[in-house]
Design an enzyme around this catalytic site. Structure first.
Site, short mmCIF file in Angstrom:
data_model
loop_
_atom_site.label_atom_id
_atom_site.label_comp_id
_atom_site.label_asym_id
_atom_site.label_seq_id
_atom_site.Cartn_x
_atom_site.Cartn_y
_atom_site.Cartn_z
N HIS A 17 34.08 -0.73 -76.76
CA HIS A 17 34.09 -1.55 -75.54
C HIS A 17 34.28 -0.67 -74.31
O HIS A 17 33.59 -0.81 -73.30
CB HIS A 17 35.25 -2.55 -75.56
N LYS A 41 40.45 -21.26 -80.23
CA LYS A 41 40.54 -20.22 -81.27
C LYS A 41 41.69 -19.29 -80.94
O LYS A 41 41.71 -18.68 -79.87
CB LYS A 41 39.22 -19.42 -81.23
N ARG A 90 24.96 -2.53 -80.70
CA ARG A 90 25.22 -1.57 -81.77
C ARG A 90 24.04 -1.49 -82.73
O ARG A 90 23.52 -0.42 -83.00
CB ARG A 90 26.50 -1.96 -82.54
N SER A 127 35.86 -5.33 -83.14
CA SER A 127 37.25 -5.81 -83.12
C SER A 127 37.62 -6.46 -84.46
O SER A 127 38.73 -6.27 -84.97
CB SER A 127 37.45 -6.82 -82.00
#
Ligand code: PNS
Length: 163
Positions: A17, A41, A90, A127
């Protein structure tokens, strides 16, 4: 003045990040890092904690500010007159996921999306994987900013390593 935003969950922020954020800040006059407040969440960290971790890691970078946001990213961009959303890619699957969001944000607010290729050394870093490895006792040093390692350890200890 050209303004961009790097939005995300950042639960927790990774070195991948940070690489994208710093490179994006080099392309624009001002960059906002926007941390999603996802009320439905519960993550490992609160939005405020994620903001604190990002602010610490980005200290001294004068054209970057860190904020939280909820609701539509398109509205966040419209209100702040932000020209572009910057995301890191990615692998090919990231593009599949990002393309529709980019087109929707363009449809909603006319905001452009810019995709930066992740530096190869971070292409496997996410993450979710960092949390899983840490939860199972693996070493996440070198994948997240230094201060974040301690925070992950403390949070997992508080939760008895169950998220
Ligand atoms: O780090 P993430 O979880 O991949 O980030 C996803 C994020 C926060 C960029 C995305 O979920 C988002 O933009 N959420 C805000 C709500 C919204 O605008 N939804 C419509 C997207 S087209």
């Amino acid at each position: 003045m050209r303004k961009a935003v790097c939005p995300g969950s950042f639960d927790p922020p990774t070195l991948g990040h940070l690489d994208i954020i710093v490179r994006a800040a080099g392309l624009f006059d001002h960059l906002t890092v926007a941390v999603l407040v996802n009320e439905g969440k519960s993550g490992l960290f609160t939005a405020q904690e994620r903001m604190d971790m990002l602010s610490t890691a980005l200290a001294g970078r004068t054209n970057i500010t860190v904020e939280t946001f909820s609701g539509l990213l398109a509205d966040f961009c419209r209100v702040r007159d932000i020209d572009a959303i910057v995301k890191g890619l990615r692998v090919g699957a990231d593009f599949e996921y990002e393309l529709a969001m980019a087109q929707m944000n363009s449809h909603l607010a006319g905001v452009e999306s810019i995709f930066l290729p992740t530096a190869p050394q971070w292409s496997f870093v996410a993450s979710s994987l960092v949390k899983e490895v840490a939860r199972l006792g693996g070493d996440v040093a070198g994948l997240v900013p230094d201060g974040v390692i301690d925070r992950i350890g403390r949070r997992l200890a508080e939760r008895g390593r169950v998220e």
